[in-house]
Scaffold this motif. Structure first.
Motif, short mmCIF file in Angstrom:
data_model
loop_
_atom_site.label_atom_id
_atom_site.label_comp_id
_atom_site.label_asym_id
_atom_site.label_seq_id
_atom_site.Cartn_x
_atom_site.Cartn_y
_atom_site.Cartn_z
N PRO A 1 1.62 -0.63 -10.37
CA PRO A 1 1.06 -1.89 -9.87
C PRO A 1 1.72 -3.12 -10.48
O PRO A 1 1.82 -4.15 -9.81
CB PRO A 1 -0.42 -1.80 -10.28
CG PRO A 1 -0.69 -0.33 -10.30
CD PRO A 1 0.55 0.30 -10.82
N ALA A 2 2.17 -3.04 -11.72
CA ALA A 2 2.82 -4.20 -12.34
C ALA A 2 4.10 -4.57 -11.59
O ALA A 2 4.46 -5.76 -11.52
CB ALA A 2 3.14 -3.89 -13.80
N ARG A 3 4.80 -3.59 -11.04
CA ARG A 3 6.00 -3.88 -10.25
C ARG A 3 5.63 -4.45 -8.88
O ARG A 3 6.24 -5.39 -8.39
CB ARG A 3 6.85 -2.62 -10.08
CG ARG A 3 7.55 -2.17 -11.35
CD ARG A 3 8.44 -0.96 -11.07
NE ARG A 3 9.46 -1.27 -10.06
CZ ARG A 3 10.27 -0.36 -9.52
NH1 ARG A 3 10.15 0.92 -9.87
NH2 ARG A 3 11.17 -0.71 -8.63
N LEU A 4 4.59 -3.89 -8.28
CA LEU A 4 4.15 -4.37 -6.98
C LEU A 4 3.63 -5.80 -7.05
O LEU A 4 3.73 -6.56 -6.09
CB LEU A 4 3.06 -3.45 -6.42
CG LEU A 4 3.50 -2.02 -6.09
CD1 LEU A 4 2.28 -1.17 -5.73
CD2 LEU A 4 4.52 -2.00 -4.96
N LYS A 5 3.08 -6.17 -8.20
CA LYS A 5 2.49 -7.49 -8.36
C LYS A 5 3.50 -8.60 -8.11
O LYS A 5 3.14 -9.71 -7.70
CB LYS A 5 1.93 -7.62 -9.79
CG LYS A 5 1.37 -8.99 -10.15
CD LYS A 5 0.19 -9.34 -9.26
CE LYS A 5 -0.51 -10.61 -9.75
NZ LYS A 5 0.38 -11.77 -9.68
N TRP B 1 0.83 -1.21 0.00
CA TRP B 1 0.00 0.00 0.00
C TRP B 1 0.87 1.26 0.00
O TRP B 1 0.57 2.22 -0.72
CB TRP B 1 -0.91 -0.03 1.22
CG TRP B 1 -1.83 1.13 1.37
CD1 TRP B 1 -2.99 1.37 0.69
CD2 TRP B 1 -1.67 2.22 2.28
NE1 TRP B 1 -3.56 2.54 1.13
CE2 TRP B 1 -2.79 3.08 2.11
CE3 TRP B 1 -0.71 2.55 3.24
CZ2 TRP B 1 -2.94 4.25 2.85
CZ3 TRP B 1 -0.86 3.71 3.98
CH2 TRP B 1 -1.97 4.55 3.77
N LEU B 2 1.95 1.25 0.77
CA LEU B 2 2.85 2.40 0.77
C LEU B 2 3.50 2.57 -0.60
O LEU B 2 3.70 3.70 -1.07
CB LEU B 2 3.92 2.23 1.86
CG LEU B 2 3.44 2.36 3.30
CD1 LEU B 2 4.56 1.99 4.27
CD2 LEU B 2 2.92 3.76 3.58
N GLY B 3 3.84 1.45 -1.24
CA GLY B 3 4.39 1.54 -2.58
C GLY B 3 3.41 2.14 -3.56
O GLY B 3 3.78 2.99 -4.38
N TRP B 4 2.14 1.74 -3.45
CA TRP B 4 1.11 2.32 -4.33
C TRP B 4 0.96 3.82 -4.08
O TRP B 4 0.90 4.61 -5.01
CB TRP B 4 -0.22 1.61 -4.09
CG TRP B 4 -1.37 2.24 -4.79
CD1 TRP B 4 -1.71 2.16 -6.12
CD2 TRP B 4 -2.37 3.09 -4.20
NE1 TRP B 4 -2.84 2.89 -6.38
CE2 TRP B 4 -3.27 3.47 -5.23
CE3 TRP B 4 -2.60 3.55 -2.90
CZ2 TRP B 4 -4.37 4.29 -4.98
CZ3 TRP B 4 -3.69 4.37 -2.66
CH2 TRP B 4 -4.56 4.73 -3.70
#
Length: 236
Positions: A223-227, A214-217
């Motif tokens: 989102p593709a990296r967070l995935k 969530w902090l990254g978002w």
């Protein structure tokens, strides 16, 4: 008319309870189950649990499944209900009451976790679970996740292009867009959602991972990296 759109992937064990929570609501309503290629008979379980539901096949991915379900739906209002989540009594009446205000374009419920054995999470885990359910957080749009039962006027959903086609945080991005178009209602009633991810990974570990993502978002990480840090299994 409220159309309840249920994205599902390998939810054969729990989808009947989800659909049953819709069946007792005040009408008119219809249900679209958007199956993302389940291998456990989810589609068949949905048809058996609610023969009147429309069960469609959709490209895997929660955003894509919800958009496909919305396209197949006929209602003036869309309610997106995760397959491991149950509506409270009177949920659809609450939505209609909120949308009686023409300035409101959408909203969501509060959330609580389904009961788990007390020793499942330990004292610290239980405290973390209670903290997440606190009313303080439930009225902040940046925490209006999809498992809180997002609802939106159909014409507004179409106007903004539906959920963005991304692997994570499609729910929060849609909410942010809707808030630019009108009011967003936070209902006092709570949906009940599964705590299985917390049981699977441990409450503390799951909360810390959720917080990091969530902090990254919030920091603008795509989102593709967070995935890469969120498994497909956790999207079920």
């Amino acid at each position: 008319m409220i159309s309840v759109v249920v994205p599902a992937l390998n939810e054969a064990d729990g989808i009947a309870a989800c659909l049953a929570s819709v069946a007792g609501q005040d009408g008119p309503w219809d249900v679209v189950v958007a199956d993302g290629g389940s291998s456990d008979g989810t589609a068949e379980a949905a048809r058996q649990a609610m023969p009147e539901a429309q069960v469609i096949s959709a490209q895997r991915g929660r955003a894509r499944q919800m958009n496909a379900g919305a396209e197949a739906a006929t209602g003036d209002v869309l309610l997106f209900l995760h397959a491991d989540t149950r509506l409270p009594d009177g949920a659809l009446a609450d939505i209609r009451a909120a949308l009686a205000d023409p300035a409101v374009v959408g909203g969501c419920f509060r959330t609580r976790f389904a009961s788990e054995p007390k020793n499942e999470f330990g004292r610290l885990g239980q405290a973390l679970m209670r903290a997440w359910q606190a009313r303080l957080w439930m009225r902040w749009h940046r925490l209006a996740f999809g498992d809180r039962g997002l609802f939106v006027r159909r014409d507004m959903f179409d106007a903004v292009g539906g959920f963005p086609d991304q692997p994570l945080f499609e729910d929060l991005d849609l909410v942010g867009t809707l808030r630019q178009r009108g009011g967003f209602a936070f209902l006092d009633a709570s949906v009940e959602t599964s705590a299985r991810r917390f049981a699977r990974h441990g409450a503390l570990r799951q909360q810390l991972r959720n917080l990091a993502l969530w902090l990254g978002w919030n920091a603008g990480v795509p989102p593709a990296r967070l995935k890469r840090f969120y498994s497909n299994r956790d999207r079920g």
